[in-house]
Design an enzyme around this catalytic site. Structure first.
Site, short mmCIF file in Angstrom:
data_model
loop_
_atom_site.label_atom_id
_atom_site.label_comp_id
_atom_site.label_asym_id
_atom_site.label_seq_id
_atom_site.Cartn_x
_atom_site.Cartn_y
_atom_site.Cartn_z
N LYS A 65 4.47 14.73 -3.28
CA LYS A 65 4.47 16.05 -3.93
C LYS A 65 5.23 16.05 -5.25
CE LYS A 65 3.77 18.86 0.21
NZ LYS A 65 4.21 20.01 0.99
N GLY A 129 11.88 20.72 -0.05
CA GLY A 129 10.73 21.22 -0.80
C GLY A 129 10.10 22.43 -0.14
N THR A 152 23.35 20.28 3.97
CA THR A 152 23.96 19.80 2.72
C THR A 152 23.98 20.99 1.76
OG1 THR A 152 22.81 17.74 3.16
CG2 THR A 152 23.85 17.96 0.99
N VAL A 153 25.12 21.66 1.68
CA VAL A 153 25.16 22.97 1.00
C VAL A 153 24.80 22.86 -0.48
CG1 VAL A 153 27.64 22.93 0.50
CG2 VAL A 153 26.48 25.11 0.82
P1 ATR Z 1 10.59 19.32 3.15
O1 ATR Z 1 10.03 18.88 1.85
O2 ATR Z 1 9.58 19.44 4.26
O3 ATR Z 1 11.42 20.56 3.04
P2 ATR Z 1 12.88 17.59 3.05
O4 ATR Z 1 12.93 17.77 1.58
O5 ATR Z 1 13.05 16.23 3.63
O6 ATR Z 1 11.52 18.13 3.67
O7 ATR Z 1 13.98 18.57 3.68
C1 ATR Z 1 14.28 18.59 5.03
C2 ATR Z 1 15.26 19.73 5.30
O8 ATR Z 1 15.55 19.74 6.69
C3 ATR Z 1 16.59 19.61 4.58
O9 ATR Z 1 17.06 20.89 4.26
C4 ATR Z 1 17.47 18.95 5.66
O10 ATR Z 1 18.86 19.17 5.49
P3 ATR Z 1 19.71 18.21 4.50
O11 ATR Z 1 19.34 18.65 3.11
O12 ATR Z 1 21.13 18.46 4.82
O13 ATR Z 1 19.26 16.80 4.81
C5 ATR Z 1 16.97 19.68 6.86
N1 ATR Z 1 17.25 19.04 8.16
C6 ATR Z 1 16.63 17.96 8.70
N2 ATR Z 1 17.14 17.70 9.93
C7 ATR Z 1 18.10 18.64 10.17
C8 ATR Z 1 18.97 18.93 11.27
N3 ATR Z 1 18.96 18.17 12.39
N4 ATR Z 1 19.81 19.98 11.18
C9 ATR Z 1 19.82 20.75 10.06
N5 ATR Z 1 19.01 20.53 8.99
C10 ATR Z 1 18.16 19.49 9.04
#
Ligand code: ATR
Length: 272
Positions: A65, A129, A152-153
Site C-alpha cells: 500500500k 494504515g 505505541t503512542v
Molecule cells: P494496518 O495497516 O492493518 O493498520 P499495521 O500498520 O501493521 O496494520 O498496524 C497494526 C496496528 O495494530 C498497530 O496499531 C499495532 O500497534 P503498534 O503500533 O503498537 O505496533 C496494533 N497491534 C497489533 N497487535 C496488537 C496487540 N496485541 N495489542 C495492541 N495493539 C496491537
C-alpha cells in the site's frame, strides 16, 4: 475485456477476485479480475507492464500500500490522508491515480448497520494504515470527537499531527492504558484479534460503548467482539462488511457503477 488485479503477498486467500466478479455479474458487466503475488522490488515495473498490456486497475493489499502510494502520479485526498493506496486507476494515457477506499468501506458498513456517528464520541484503537485511512471519512460525518489510542503512542500522535489541520472536529491521541471516559462507538483497527489478543484497554471504557466495531473478521465472532458483548455492549460488528464495502467503492471508481453489497456479503459469510 477490461482487466483488473489484486496485488499482495501473500495473496492466495484473497476474496477480492470473487467479490469483483460478483459485482460485475450483478451489474451485467464483463471484466477479468485476477490475483498476483509479487515481491516489493517487482511492484513498480509490474504495474507499468500491466498498464501497457491494457490493465485498467488494481487493488493493492499488504505489503504494497505504501509503494503504490509512491508510484501514483495523482492521489485522492483520502489516499493522501491515509498515506497509503489500496486502489490504482490505470489510465490509457499512462498516468496512474491512487485512491484509498478502506475508510469509505468502514463508514458504509457502519451506516448499513445504522450506527450513529454524527455528534458521537469515537475511539479508534490502533494507529496503523487501517486507522489512518478511516479518520477523514469518519470526520466527514461530524462526530463530536475522535480519540486515537495505540500501544505505541507516538504513532497515534503522528496521525494527529498529520491530520488535525485537515479536519474540523477535535482529534487527540493517547496510550492504550490512558484511555478513560465513555465512548459511543469504539473501532478496533489493530491486528490483535487475528492472533486472538485483546488491546490492553480498561474494560469500563469498552463496556461504555453503544457499538464496538472490529475491522478483523473470521469464521466466528472475534475475541474483541466477544469481550465487548460480555461487558454489555449491545452492538458488535466484524470487518467483513468493510472488506466488501471497500471493494464496492473501488468497483465504483473503475466502472462508474455502485454495486449492491448485501447478497455478496451473505455469500462470503456463509463461505468463511
Ligand atoms: P494496518 O495497516 O492493518 O493498520 P499495521 O500498520 O501493521 O496494520 O498496524 C497494526 C496496528 O495494530 C498497530 O496499531 C499495532 O500497534 P503498534 O503500533 O503498537 O505496533 C496494533 N497491534 C497489533 N497487535 C496488537 C496487540 N496485541 N495489542 C495492541 N495493539 C496491537
Amino acid at each position: 475485456m477490461d482487466k483488473y488485479l489484486v496485488i499482495g503477498n501473500p495473496i492466495e486467500h484473497s476474496k477480492s477476485p470473487f467479490i469483483h466478479q460478483q459485482f460485475a455479474q450483478a451489474s451485467n458487466q464483463v471484466i477479468s479480475y485476477g490475483k498476483k503475488k509479487l515481491e516489493l522490488e517487482e511492484f513498480a515495473s509490474f504495474i507499468k507492464m500491466f498498464q501497457r498490456d491494457g490493465g485498467k486497475g488494481c487493488n493493492i493489499t499488504v505489503p504494497f500500500k505504501e509503494v503504490a502510494f509512491k508510484l501514483a502520479d495523482e492521489l485522492s485526498d483520502r489516499a493522501k490522508a491515509a498515506g497509503a493506496v489500496n486502489t490504482l486507476i490505470l489510465n490509457e494515457d499512462g498516468s496512474i491515480i491512487g485512491d484509498n477506499t478502506d475508510g469509505q468501506g468502514l463508514v458504509g458498513d457502519l451506516q448499513n448497520h445504522q450506527v450513529e456517528i454524527t455528534n458521537q464520541r469515537i475511539l479508534i484503537i490502533g494507529a496503523g494504515g487501517a486507522a489512518r485511512g478511516c479518520i477523514l471519512p469518519l470526520a466527514k460525518l461530524k462526530p463530536k470527537e475522535i480519540v486515537i489510542c495505540n500501544r505505541t503512542v507516538e504513532k497515534a500522535q503522528q496521525i494527529v499531527t498529520d491530520l488535525d489541520s485537515h479536519i474540523d472536529i477535535p482529534l487527540s491521541s493517547c496510550a492504550l492504558s490512558d484511555v478513560s471516559g465513555t465512548f459511543d462507538v469504539i473501532i478496533n483497527s489493530t491486528s490483535a484479534s487475528l492472533s486472538n489478543h485483546l488491546p490492553a484497554i480498561c474494560s469500563e471504557v469498552i463496556g461504555s460503548a453503544k457499538c464496538c466495531y472490529d475491522m478483523a473478521y473470521g469464521d466466528s465472532e472475534t475475541c474483541f467482539m466477544i469481550w465487548a458483548k460480555d461487558l454489555g455492549v449491545k452492538q458488535t460488528i466484524d470487518g467483513l462488511g468493510m472488506l466488501v464495502g471497500q471493494a464496492a467503492e473501488s468497483f465504483r471508481l473503475w466502472r462508474n457503477v455502485t454495486p449492491a453489497t448485501e447478497d455478496i456479503l451473505q455469500t462470503i459469510r456463509s463461505q468463511l
